[in-house]
Structure formats: structure tokens, C-alpha cells
Scaffold this motif. Structure first.
Motif, PDB file in Angstrom:
ATOM      1  N   PHE A  95       0.801  -1.219   0.000  1.00  0.00           N
ATOM      2  CA  PHE A  95       0.000   0.000   0.000  1.00  0.00           C
ATOM      3  C   PHE A  95       0.841   1.280   0.000  1.00  0.00           C
ATOM      4  O   PHE A  95       0.389   2.335   0.440  1.00  0.00           O
ATOM      5  N   THR A  96       2.055   1.194  -0.526  1.00  0.00           N
ATOM      6  CA  THR A  96       2.907   2.380  -0.545  1.00  0.00           C
ATOM      7  C   THR A  96       2.426   3.403  -1.574  1.00  0.00           C
ATOM      8  O   THR A  96       2.678   4.599  -1.418  1.00  0.00           O
ATOM      9  N   GLU A 121      -3.815   0.090 -11.242  1.00  0.00           N
ATOM     10  CA  GLU A 121      -3.091   1.325 -11.542  1.00  0.00           C
ATOM     11  C   GLU A 121      -1.877   1.496 -10.632  1.00  0.00           C
ATOM     12  O   GLU A 121      -0.848   2.070 -11.035  1.00  0.00           O
ATOM     13  N   ALA A 122      -2.006   1.006  -9.406  1.00  0.00           N
ATOM     14  CA  ALA A 122      -0.902   1.115  -8.441  1.00  0.00           C
ATOM     15  C   ALA A 122       0.192   0.088  -8.701  1.00  0.00           C
ATOM     16  O   ALA A 122       1.250   0.135  -8.066  1.00  0.00           O
ATOM     17  N   GLY A 134       9.754   6.666  12.938  1.00  0.00           N
ATOM     18  CA  GLY A 134       8.955   7.864  12.700  1.00  0.00           C
ATOM     19  C   GLY A 134       7.584   7.790  13.297  1.00  0.00           C
ATOM     20  O   GLY A 134       7.433   7.394  14.434  1.00  0.00           O
ATOM     21  N   HIS A 135       6.583   8.113  12.508  1.00  0.00           N
ATOM     22  CA  HIS A 135       5.236   8.324  13.034  1.00  0.00           C
ATOM     23  C   HIS A 135       4.324   7.167  12.654  1.00  0.00           C
ATOM     24  O   HIS A 135       3.742   7.132  11.575  1.00  0.00           O
ATOM     25  N   SER A 136       4.196   6.209  13.551  1.00  0.00           N
ATOM     26  CA  SER A 136       3.370   5.027  13.277  1.00  0.00           C
ATOM     27  C   SER A 136       1.889   5.354  13.201  1.00  0.00           C
ATOM     28  O   SER A 136       1.120   4.625  12.572  1.00  0.00           O
ATOM     29  N   SER A 137       1.458   6.460  13.837  1.00  0.00           N
ATOM     30  CA  SER A 137       0.031   6.784  13.877  1.00  0.00           C
ATOM     31  C   SER A 137      -0.568   6.950  12.490  1.00  0.00           C
ATOM     32  O   SER A 137      -1.751   6.715  12.285  1.00  0.00           O
ATOM     33  N   ILE A 138       0.250   7.404  11.530  1.00  0.00           N
ATOM     34  CA  ILE A 138      -0.265   7.527  10.161  1.00  0.00           C
ATOM     35  C   ILE A 138       0.495   6.611   9.211  1.00  0.00           C
ATOM     36  O   ILE A 138       0.618   6.887   8.019  1.00  0.00           O
ATOM     37  N   GLY A 139       1.012   5.516   9.754  1.00  0.00           N
ATOM     38  CA  GLY A 139       1.610   4.513   8.889  1.00  0.00           C
ATOM     39  C   GLY A 139       2.907   4.935   8.243  1.00  0.00           C
ATOM     40  O   GLY A 139       3.232   4.479   7.150  1.00  0.00           O
ATOM     41  N   TYR A 140       3.671   5.801   8.896  1.00  0.00           N
ATOM     42  CA  TYR A 140       4.962   6.243   8.372  1.00  0.00           C
ATOM     43  C   TYR A 140       4.823   6.913   7.007  1.00  0.00           C
ATOM     44  O   TYR A 140       5.661   6.729   6.119  1.00  0.00           O
ATOM     45  N   LEU A 141       3.783   7.706   6.852  1.00  0.00           N
ATOM     46  CA  LEU A 141       3.552   8.375   5.580  1.00  0.00           C
ATOM     47  C   LEU A 141       4.707   9.312   5.228  1.00  0.00           C
ATOM     48  O   LEU A 141       5.183   9.340   4.087  1.00  0.00           O
ATOM     49  N   TYR A 193      -4.996   9.158   2.018  1.00  0.00           N
ATOM     50  CA  TYR A 193      -5.603   7.905   2.473  1.00  0.00           C
ATOM     51  C   TYR A 193      -4.701   7.031   3.365  1.00  0.00           C
ATOM     52  O   TYR A 193      -4.681   5.813   3.216  1.00  0.00           O
ATOM     53  N   PRO A 194      -3.964   7.595   4.316  1.00  0.00           N
ATOM     54  CA  PRO A 194      -3.143   6.738   5.172  1.00  0.00           C
ATOM     55  C   PRO A 194      -3.943   6.045   6.271  1.00  0.00           C
ATOM     56  O   PRO A 194      -3.448   5.112   6.898  1.00  0.00           O
TER      57      PRO A 194
END
Length: 558
Positions: A298-299, A366-367, A459-466, A516-517
Motif C-alpha cells: 500500500f505504498t 493502476e498502483a 517515525g510516526h506510526s500513527s499515520i503509517g509512516y507516511l 488515504y493513510p
């Protein structure tokens, strides 16, 4: 800004929501067996079922959620938040804090407020003392972090306090209204008694005074006839300590309480009882999923958007929480969205797509991941986590994607969240009634925090390391958006004017929603039951001092 009230009488305008809210669950309940003659005049004692024994009545030291609300009856704050959450009303303050510069605010204090039990007039010295005591780390107040933006409170006149800030804070008004931040106590009484004695014999200026405390059984308050807004109609408030919600409900149904929590199993019975009014109340939290944006399938933002097309949000919410939930918009509870007049309809149309499996498959193609991949869905035990995850698992498998649910302990979940070793995980966040509780704490770039981050922190796991994933892949367009997002959420926390903060959060929401994270689905809810004999009272997520304030004054109809 809110309308000012300079008279000593209550303004009885009703600014009430049609649906009630969570923060007040089980706040008030009344003794239906009070003297009928008293009740005929609107008196009586409002009795509540609460689950925990109070350890200290000093709000500067309190850590209990129910007493943070109950303390508003014994003590006052400079401001009060309105029941719909949209404004802060001057209370002990004559008006809103006046800005001298971005770190200096002057507050004029009312000159008609008396402390309980003949302890004298409330002045600026009491206000400054109360703030500075909490700020003093030697006192170990659990409230200290809530007012950390204040460097010092200074009494610059008999009824004037100057707040010298460490830095501007968008949460200033909120802090000045809450008992878990800035309650005003009597300086003379607190210093004379000492911390321990004051905690058991509190001296405040609120509409009720402490009358009796039977440890493990009840807390009784009586009306303050000298209250600066006038004497309450109610004779008193009594908190009954009843650890089991089911027991409290039985007493409510039998007419021995006026308010108690209601379990989901008893909700149908309560709704069919003509003597009980039920209020479904938001817990003001965030519940949903976090998608791994650093590694895995999902990157690409299109793959994350595809997941949103897979699901039916209402089905996920129903599977997780049944009827005790409300939808989340812009990663915030509906109640916060309403209070701030955020554009929920636009967000719904642009970022919460209708379920469309064909479109989901197109986006996966598409991804560049197609549908020939596996999903590791990480959860911890619990019906809500299991329910929502089974729905998501089924949707993946409907389009030919193998999704396995991996249940782990809380410790292992935290480790996996920190390491990024998952594809999607269930996630819950206990924010608050301000957008900052969701945006600053979930969507800021941690590498811009004071002191930075060590090299061994991902980093920031709360938003999936966006942020981290975008940097690693060199996604310049996304990084530019993320830099702006970080600026916005930090500006939102450091800006006092709510109209400016709203603009920041609207722009921030458009950025993060478009990436969409996170799959934000719902806020959990609880139910409180109120006896039908209670009049002119409705609980609210935001309301404070609810039985007696500018918006409503409860009474008991005998």
C-alpha cells in the motif's frame, strides 16, 4: 465569540443539541424519593451513579474523569465551554482574555465572587496562585502538562490577572475552562490547610459546596445560596458510588436514581421504559485502521484509496460497535466537526467513496500491485477489533486478495506498530473535543519536534509512516503536501483565534484525506439514562457545570 453575561442571574437561553453526548455519561442523577413539597418547588437532590471512589477533592491533583466534571460544581474556572462546543463563555472572567502581544494576555476577574464557608472574596491573587501551583513541578500536579503553555500567572491588580505564556497556544481557552487544567482554588485555605487536608475539605466558589463524603458510598453536595449567578434551584447533588453499571441501571429503573449509565444489553429495556430518557453519547475518540505507507502493498496512494473503495463504512462500524457508534469525518468525531462547522459534506463526497469493488480493483491495477498479493491485518483481542477486521478481510477476499488476521498481545502490537511490521492494523485514538487532539498528535512530522528524533526511531506510526515512506521513495509532490500539512497542524496548535485555526484544519484535512493513510470509521458511544422527572437538563459532550450554567438549569418535577 460568545455573548457576554454581566448580570448575576442566569441567562436561560437553551443552546442544546438534539442528541446528547459522552463526556457527561453518568454525570448527574437524582433522588426521586426527595420531599414532594421540595420537588414541587423545583428543588430536590440530583443523584448520580458513578463507578469510582474519589481520592481527593482538590481538582489540581485529581485524575478521575468523573470528578473532573463534578469538580465544576465545587470550583469555578475563568471560562466555560458551551454545550455544543462552539464557544467559550466568560465565567469568572468578565470577558475573554485580552491580547497584549502573542505571549501576554490580560484577564479581568469578576468582583462579586465569594468562596465557600466564609473564606472571603475571590481575587486575582487566588487565580494566579492556582495557576502557578499547578505549574510548579514540585507539586507534581497531573494537570501541569495541560497548562504548560503558561510561564507564569501574575496578579497585576486586585481583579486583574496577566498570563505570561511560554508560547501561543490554540488550546488556551479550552484549558481556561477545564477542571483538569486551570481550576481556581482559595489560596488562603489551601495554604493554611496543606495539600492533604485541602484535598478532603476543599474550598471553592462553585454553585454547590461539599456537605458529606462517605468513602466508598457517596459524595453529597448542597446548593450554594451565595453563588454569583444566583442560588441553584436544586437543593443538592449526590454522587452514589456504584461500580457495576447494571446495578446503577436497576436503581434508576426503580426510581432511586435520576441518572445512570446503561449497558448495550439493557438499552432496549431502557428505551421502552416511559420513566427513562436515554441519551447516546459520543466517547469523542477515533476508531478505524492505519495502513502501512512505508513498506508492503500500500505504498502507492492509489492502493490505499482502493482499500477505501472496498469497504462499506457503515457495515464496518456496525460490526465493530453495533448501535453504539457514530461516524467519523475528517478523522474527527461528528460532534467536533459540528462544533467547528467543518465541511463534512464535502469531505464525505470527496474522500469517503461508496463501496465499489470494481473501482477498487482498477486502482490496485493502476498502483501496480493488482490483486495477487497478501494482506497482513494485525489486531489485538476485542470484539470491536475482531468485528471490523472480519468485514475488511471479507472485502479483500471478495476481490481475490488473500487477507489473514493476525491477533497479537498489546505489547506485540506496539512492537509491530513501532517497527512497521504489518500491512493494515486496527487503531483507536482517544483524542478530545478539539481538532488538535486528532491532527497535531496524529499528523505532525515528528522530526520537527523539539530535540528532533534519534536515528534509530523510524517515525510516526500513527499515520503509517507516511512521511518516512514518501522521503524514502522520493515522492516530491507528496512531500511538498506533507510539508504543508505539518506547517498547518503546528500552526493550528499555536494559534489562539479559532476562526484562523479552523482554516488551518480544513486545509490540513484536505491534504491528509487525499493521501488515504488512515481509514477513519467511527467514534464509540455510550448511553446514559435520565429519569423523566428531571426537567430542563440535557447532557452534552462539551457541557460543563451542566445542571446549573448559562444554558440550562436542571430541576426536578415532583
Amino acid at each position: 465569540m460568545s455573548e457576554q453575561h454581566h448580570s448575576t442571574g442566569l441567562n436561560r437561553r437553551r443552546v442544546l443539541k438534539s442528541t446528547a453526548a459522552a463526556g457527561a455519561a453518568g454525570l448527574f442523577a437524582g433522588c426521586v424519593g426527595s420531599d414532594p413539597e421540595d420537588e414541587a418547588d423545583g428543588g430536590g437532590t440530583f443523584v448520580i451513579a458513578t463507578s469510582d471512589e474519589v481520592e481527593t477533592f482538590d481538582p489540581r491533583q485529581n485524575q478521575l474523569a468523573w470528578y473532573s466534571s463534578a469538580a465544576h460544581y465545587l470550583f469555578d474556572s475563568l471560562l466555560l465551554q458551551s454545550p455544543d462546543g462552539s464557544e467559550f463563555e466568560p465565567h469568572l472572567a468578565v470577558d475573554h482574555p485580552e491580547e497584549v502581544d502573542e505571549t501576554t494576555y490580560v484577564v479581568e476577574i469578576r468582583d462579586d465572587v465569594e468562596f465557600h464557608d466564609d473564606w472571603g472574596q475571590l481575587t486575582a491573587e487566588d487565580v494566579a496562585y492556582s495557576f502557578n501551583w499547578v505549574l510548579d513541578s514540585d507539586n507534581a500536579s497531573p494537570n501541569q502538562s495541560n497548562v504548560a503553555f503558561i510561564d507564569e500567572a501574575e496578579a497585576t491588580g486586585e481583579f486583574e490577572v496577566t498570563l505570561h505564556l511560554e508560547f501561543p497556544s490554540g488550546l488556551m481557552d479550552r484549558a481556561l475552562s477545564h477542571m483538569n487544567a486551570a481550576p481556581v482554588v482559595c489560596k488562603e485555605a489551601a495554604e493554611e490547610m496543606g495539600d492533604e487536608e485541602f484535598g478532603q475539605n476543599p474550598v471553592g466558589s462553585g454553585p454547590f459546596t461539599l456537605d458529606d463524603h462517605d468513602p466508598g458510598s457517596s459524595v453529597e453536595m448542597v446548593a450554594n445560596e451565595d453563588y454569583f449567578l444566583g442560588e441553584p434551584v436544586l437543593d443538592g447533588l449526590t454522587y452514589r458510588i456504584i461500580p457495576e453499571t447494571e446495578v446503577g441501571y436497576v436503581e434508576l429503573a426503580q426510581g432511586e436514581l435520576h441518572q445512570s449509565g446503561v449497558t448495550e444489553e439493557l438499552l432496549g429495556e431502557a428505551e421502552s421504559d416511559d420513566n427513562i430518557e436515554t441519551h447516546q453519547l459520543s466517547n469523542m475518540d477515533f476508531q478505524g485502521f492505519v495502513i502501512n505507507c512505508l513498506d508492503g502493498p500500500f505504498t502507492d496512494v492509489r492502493a490505499r484509496e482502493a482499500v477505501h473503495h472496498l469497504i462499506d463504512y457503515d457495515e464496518v462500524m456496525q460490526a465493530a460497535a453495533g448501535g453504539l457508534a457514530g461516524r467519523n469525518w475528517g478523522h474527527m468525531p461528528q460532534e467536533t466537526v459540528d462544533a467547528w462547522d467543518f465541511p463534512a459534506d464535502e469531505w464525505r463526497e470527496n474522500y469517503y467513496p461508496e463501496q465499489d469493488h470494481d473501482r477498487a480493483v482498477e486502482l490496485f491495477e493502476e498502483a501496480g500491485v493488482g490483486t495477487d498479493f497478501e494482506v497482513d491485518l494485525l489486531i489485538t483481542a476485542g470484539e470491536a477489533n475482531e468485528g471490523r477486521s472480519l468485514v475488511l478481510q471479507n472485502e479483500f477476499e471478495e476481490v481475490g486478495i488473500d487477507c489473514s488476521i493476525r491477533e497479537v498481545s498489546t505489547g506485540d502490537w506496539l512492537d509491530a506498530l513501532g517497527d512497521g511490521t504489518y500491512d493494515i492494523t486496527t487503531y483507536g485514538w482517544g483524542g478530545n473535543d478539539d481538532p488538535d487532539g486528532y491532527y497535531y498528535h496524529m499528523f505532525r512530522d515528528l522530526r520537527n519536534d523539539d530535540g528532533g528524533m534519534s536515528d534509530d526511531v523510524v517515525g510516526h506510526s500513527s499515520i503509517g509512516y507516511l512521511y518516512e515512506g514518501s522521503r524514502e521513495r522520493g515522492d516530491d509532490d507528496i512531500l511538498e503536501d506533507l510539508e504543508r500539512l505539518d506547517e498547518l497542524v503546528r500552526a493550528g496548535q499555536a494559534t489562539v483565534a479559532q476562526e484562523d485555526r479552523r482554516e488551518y484544519y480544513v486545509e490540513a484535512a484536505d491534504i491528509v484525506l487525499s493521501l488515504y493513510p488512515v481509514i477513519g470509521v467511527y467514534s464509540a458511544e455510550s448511553v446514559t439514562g435520565v429519569h423523566a422527572s428531571v426537567q430542563d437538563y440535557e447532557p452534552s459532550e462539551f457541557g460543563e457545570q451542566e445542571a446549573f450554567n448559562y444554558w440550562q438549569e436542571a430541576n426536578i418535577d415532583g
